[in-house]
Each structure stands twice: as C-alpha cells, then as structure tokens.
Design a protein around this motif. Structure first.
Motif, PDB file in Angstrom:
ATOM      1  N   ARG A  52      29.246 -42.785  49.119  1.00  0.00           N
ATOM      2  CA  ARG A  52      29.194 -42.357  47.733  1.00  0.00           C
ATOM      3  C   ARG A  52      29.096 -43.604  46.872  1.00  0.00           C
ATOM      4  N   VAL A  53      28.486 -43.470  45.713  1.00  0.00           N
ATOM      5  CA  VAL A  53      28.115 -44.629  44.901  1.00  0.00           C
ATOM      6  C   VAL A  53      28.762 -44.534  43.528  1.00  0.00           C
ATOM      7  N   GLU A  54      29.356 -45.613  43.095  1.00  0.00           N
ATOM      8  CA  GLU A  54      29.825 -45.744  41.717  1.00  0.00           C
ATOM      9  C   GLU A  54      29.083 -46.900  41.058  1.00  0.00           C
ATOM     10  N   PHE A  55      28.488 -46.615  39.904  1.00  0.00           N
ATOM     11  CA  PHE A  55      27.889 -47.664  39.084  1.00  0.00           C
ATOM     12  C   PHE A  55      28.904 -48.119  38.053  1.00  0.00           C
ATOM     13  N   GLU A  56      29.048 -49.431  37.908  1.00  0.00           N
ATOM     14  CA  GLU A  56      29.790 -50.016  36.795  1.00  0.00           C
ATOM     15  C   GLU A  56      28.752 -50.482  35.785  1.00  0.00           C
ATOM     16  N   THR A  57      28.683 -49.827  34.638  1.00  0.00           N
ATOM     17  CA  THR A  57      27.622 -50.083  33.670  1.00  0.00           C
ATOM     18  C   THR A  57      28.200 -50.225  32.269  1.00  0.00           C
ATOM     19  N   ASN A  58      27.520 -51.014  31.430  1.00  0.00           N
ATOM     20  CA  ASN A  58      28.003 -51.179  30.052  1.00  0.00           C
ATOM     21  C   ASN A  58      27.577 -50.038  29.127  1.00  0.00           C
ATOM     22  N   GLY A  59      26.793 -49.106  29.631  1.00  0.00           N
ATOM     23  CA  GLY A  59      26.466 -47.915  28.858  1.00  0.00           C
ATOM     24  C   GLY A  59      25.359 -48.070  27.841  1.00  0.00           C
ATOM     25  N   THR A  60      24.602 -49.168  27.913  1.00  0.00           N
ATOM     26  CA  THR A  60      23.530 -49.375  26.941  1.00  0.00           C
ATOM     27  C   THR A  60      22.172 -48.895  27.451  1.00  0.00           C
ATOM     28  N   ILE A  61      22.059 -48.640  28.740  1.00  0.00           N
ATOM     29  CA  ILE A  61      20.796 -48.216  29.347  1.00  0.00           C
ATOM     30  C   ILE A  61      21.006 -46.851  30.002  1.00  0.00           C
ATOM     31  N   ALA A  62      20.251 -45.861  29.567  1.00  0.00           N
ATOM     32  CA  ALA A  62      20.406 -44.516  30.138  1.00  0.00           C
ATOM     33  C   ALA A  62      19.874 -44.487  31.564  1.00  0.00           C
ATOM     34  N   VAL A 112      17.887 -43.049  34.738  1.00  0.00           N
ATOM     35  CA  VAL A 112      16.766 -42.134  34.933  1.00  0.00           C
ATOM     36  C   VAL A 112      17.282 -40.877  35.619  1.00  0.00           C
ATOM     37  N   PRO A 113      16.622 -39.734  35.392  1.00  0.00           N
ATOM     38  CA  PRO A 113      17.132 -38.473  35.970  1.00  0.00           C
ATOM     39  C   PRO A 113      17.323 -38.532  37.479  1.00  0.00           C
ATOM     40  N   GLU A 114      16.455 -39.255  38.187  1.00  0.00           N
ATOM     41  CA  GLU A 114      16.556 -39.299  39.646  1.00  0.00           C
ATOM     42  C   GLU A 114      17.840 -39.986  40.121  1.00  0.00           C
ATOM     43  N   LEU A 115      18.437 -40.802  39.254  1.00  0.00           N
ATOM     44  CA  LEU A 115      19.660 -41.506  39.630  1.00  0.00           C
ATOM     45  C   LEU A 115      20.906 -40.641  39.419  1.00  0.00           C
ATOM     46  N   VAL A 116      20.762 -39.589  38.638  1.00  0.00           N
ATOM     47  CA  VAL A 116      21.879 -38.674  38.376  1.00  0.00           C
ATOM     48  C   VAL A 116      21.872 -37.639  39.485  1.00  0.00           C
ATOM     49  N   ALA A 117      22.578 -37.964  40.572  1.00  0.00           N
ATOM     50  CA  ALA A 117      22.464 -37.171  41.794  1.00  0.00           C
ATOM     51  C   ALA A 117      23.840 -36.938  42.395  1.00  0.00           C
ATOM     52  N   ASP A 118      23.917 -35.971  43.287  1.00  0.00           N
ATOM     53  CA  ASP A 118      25.150 -35.754  44.028  1.00  0.00           C
ATOM     54  C   ASP A 118      25.525 -37.030  44.766  1.00  0.00           C
ATOM     55  N   GLY A 119      26.790 -37.366  44.725  1.00  0.00           N
ATOM     56  CA  GLY A 119      27.255 -38.578  45.383  1.00  0.00           C
ATOM     57  C   GLY A 119      27.246 -39.804  44.506  1.00  0.00           C
ATOM     58  N   VAL A 120      26.804 -39.675  43.249  1.00  0.00           N
ATOM     59  CA  VAL A 120      26.729 -40.800  42.316  1.00  0.00           C
ATOM     60  C   VAL A 120      27.649 -40.541  41.130  1.00  0.00           C
ATOM     61  N   ARG A 121      28.389 -41.569  40.738  1.00  0.00           N
ATOM     62  CA  ARG A 121      29.201 -41.494  39.523  1.00  0.00           C
ATOM     63  C   ARG A 121      29.001 -42.767  38.717  1.00  0.00           C
ATOM     64  N   PHE A 122      29.124 -42.632  37.409  1.00  0.00           N
ATOM     65  CA  PHE A 122      28.951 -43.768  36.503  1.00  0.00           C
ATOM     66  C   PHE A 122      30.282 -44.089  35.827  1.00  0.00           C
ATOM     67  N   ASN A 123      30.768 -45.299  36.021  1.00  0.00           N
ATOM     68  CA  ASN A 123      31.917 -45.789  35.272  1.00  0.00           C
ATOM     69  C   ASN A 123      31.358 -46.580  34.085  1.00  0.00           C
ATOM     70  N   VAL A 124      31.330 -45.929  32.935  1.00  0.00           N
ATOM     71  CA  VAL A 124      30.650 -46.469  31.754  1.00  0.00           C
ATOM     72  C   VAL A 124      31.669 -47.225  30.904  1.00  0.00           C
ATOM     73  N   SER A 125      31.390 -48.486  30.652  1.00  0.00           N
ATOM     74  CA  SER A 125      32.345 -49.340  29.946  1.00  0.00           C
ATOM     75  C   SER A 125      31.715 -49.917  28.684  1.00  0.00           C
ATOM     76  N   PRO A 126      31.661 -49.122  27.600  1.00  0.00           N
ATOM     77  CA  PRO A 126      31.124 -49.651  26.336  1.00  0.00           C
ATOM     78  C   PRO A 126      31.985 -50.811  25.836  1.00  0.00           C
ATOM     79  N   LYS A 127      31.351 -51.841  25.358  1.00  0.00           N
ATOM     80  CA  LYS A 127      32.067 -53.048  24.964  1.00  0.00           C
ATOM     81  C   LYS A 127      32.341 -53.054  23.462  1.00  0.00           C
ATOM     82  N   LEU A 128      33.612 -53.270  23.122  1.00  0.00           N
ATOM     83  CA  LEU A 128      34.033 -53.349  21.726  1.00  0.00           C
ATOM     84  C   LEU A 128      33.719 -54.727  21.158  1.00  0.00           C
ATOM     85  N   ALA A 129      33.702 -54.804  19.833  1.00  0.00           N
ATOM     86  CA  ALA A 129      33.464 -56.092  19.178  1.00  0.00           C
ATOM     87  C   ALA A 129      34.507 -57.126  19.591  1.00  0.00           C
TER      88      ALA A 129
END
Length: 248
Positions: free
Chosen positions: A123-133, A135-152
């Motif tokens: 299973r896959v977890e992405f650690e992402t800053n949340g600035t790039i959406a 693609v639909p093909e990446l939103v799949a079973d077994g995938v989760r996104f840990n989205v970390s928007p950065k504050l000033a």
C-alpha cells in the motif's frame, strides 16, 4: 539488483524505460517506521523523490531541492521503475511511503511504480505539500495522500503554498488526510481558518521540532488546544527514535 549511481553516472536503462529522480530510498537494508501522521509507528519503506516546487525555509529535507546548499549531482540518482519495484519487493514490509521534495512533480512517471507496488501487495502513502492535484489514475485503491499544506510560519508565502483547486481535488478524492506542522497557538488558528475555508478533514497536527527536547516542548504547548478542537495529534517518531538522521 543494480545499485543506483549519481545523475550522469547512472546505470544504462532500457530505451523507453520509465525513470524517476530519487533523492534516497531506505527501509529495506535498515528497517524503519513511518514517523508521522495516521500511520505513525507502522513499519515502512521510503522512496524520497528529488525536486520541489516550494522553498520553505524550515524544510527538513533541503537536500532534495536546495541547490544553493547541496549538489544535485551528489544528492540525486536516476532510478528505473523496475529497480524501485525490485527493491521494494525484496522486503515483506507492506507500507511504501513516497515523499520528497514534492513527489507529485513526477507523477506521470509514478503511475507505473504505484501500479506495480499495489500489484505486489503493497500500500502506498504519498507525502505531498498539496499544491499539485493528483491525476485521476493515481487516486486508486491502496493509495492514500498525507497532504501537508505549508503555513506562512513555515517560511513560505501562502499564495504559493495554498492552492485551493488542488486542495479541492484532494478533498474530493476521499483518500486524503491533512497534516499541518505547527509550533504556536497562532498556527492552530490559521489551520482552523484553512480547514473551514477548504473543508479539510480529517486534520492532523504535528509539532515542529528537530530535536526531542524541542519536539516535547512544542507538543506540550499545543496538546490541550489540539484536543479541544477534536483534531488528531501526531508526533515525529523519527526525531524521538533516531535523532532525525537521514535514512531512518
């Protein structure tokens, strides 16, 4: 398995073979854990991709993008999807964390890697800053996104780090968790504003700190207020367990 080499000296890859720019990979040779967020404490493998679209002054992985301090020829390797799959499949660990830098910069080339990992039972977890959406093909079973928007307060302009359209895509995916780094009560107030404005849920708060002493102190500053807001709280396990050294 072919050992990776520096960019410019990397092993020859087959024509048309998909390659990724990798900062480091770890967790097979020396076991480790996911250190943050919903899977904190789970055994994990890490693939840290190189390059980022932000320049946060408080970033703890500047070796993946800050070429004023680091040499990309020494800090980056080109690795094929086949090499990365071979490496990950050599371990019984189920969770593979793909981080950065900002991994979604390379998402087109990530698709075959993610498909291969899932086929291999990972299973896959992405650690992402949340600035790039994603693609639909990446939103799949077994995938989760840990989205970390950065504050000033993390040392970046929010007109660059907060991208409403991308956050909307993550929310709609129903595969995202939103993890914010915080050190003050003002940070928590800003997180609340962003969560309300963009319907971000569930929210995880992670105290800022790169030493156990600072991490514990910041935890105690924030804990009551995070609990009062009914948010989740995560530590930084790699700081407590491994003193924040690279490759752990």
């Amino acid at each position: 398995m072919t050992a990776p080499g520096p960019i410019g000296l990397e092993p020859a890859h087959k024509e048309g073979e998909s390659t990724l720019i990798v900062a480091e990979r770890f967790g097979v040779e020396i076991p480790t854990f996911q250190g943050e967020g919903p899977s904190c404490g789970h055994p994990a493998l890490f693939i840290r991709l190189s390059r980022c679209n932000l320049t946060c002054t408080k970033c703890d992985s500047k070796e993946s993008w800050d070429w004023s301090q680091f040499d990309p020829r020494k800090e980056s390797t080109k690795q094929s999807v086949a090499e990365l799959l071979d490496w990950a499949s050599s371990s019984p660990v189920e969770l593979v964390v793909i981080t950065g830098g900002e991994p979604l910069i390379q998402q087109a080339k990530l698709l075959p890697l993610v498909r291969g990992l899932i086929t291999a039972g990972k299973r896959v977890e992405f650690e992402t800053n949340g600035t790039i959406a994603p693609v639909p093909e990446l939103v799949a079973d077994g995938v989760r996104f840990n989205v970390s928007p950065k504050l000033a307060s993390f040392g970046v302009r929010e007109d660059k780090s907060i991208v409403p359209a991308a956050l909307e895509t993550f929310v709609a995916s129903e595969r995202a968790r939103f993890k914010f780094v915080a050190s003050t009560m003002a940070d928590l107030d800003r997180i609340a504003e962003l969560a309300d404005a963009h319907r971000l849920a569930p929210v995880w708060v992670m105290p800022e700190g790169t030493t156990p002493e600072v991490l514990i102190a910041t935890t105690r500053v924030l804990a009551d207020a995070v609990a009062a807001r009914h948010w989740h709280f995560t530590t930084r396990l790699h700081v407590l367990a491994f003193a924040d050294i690279r490759g752990r």
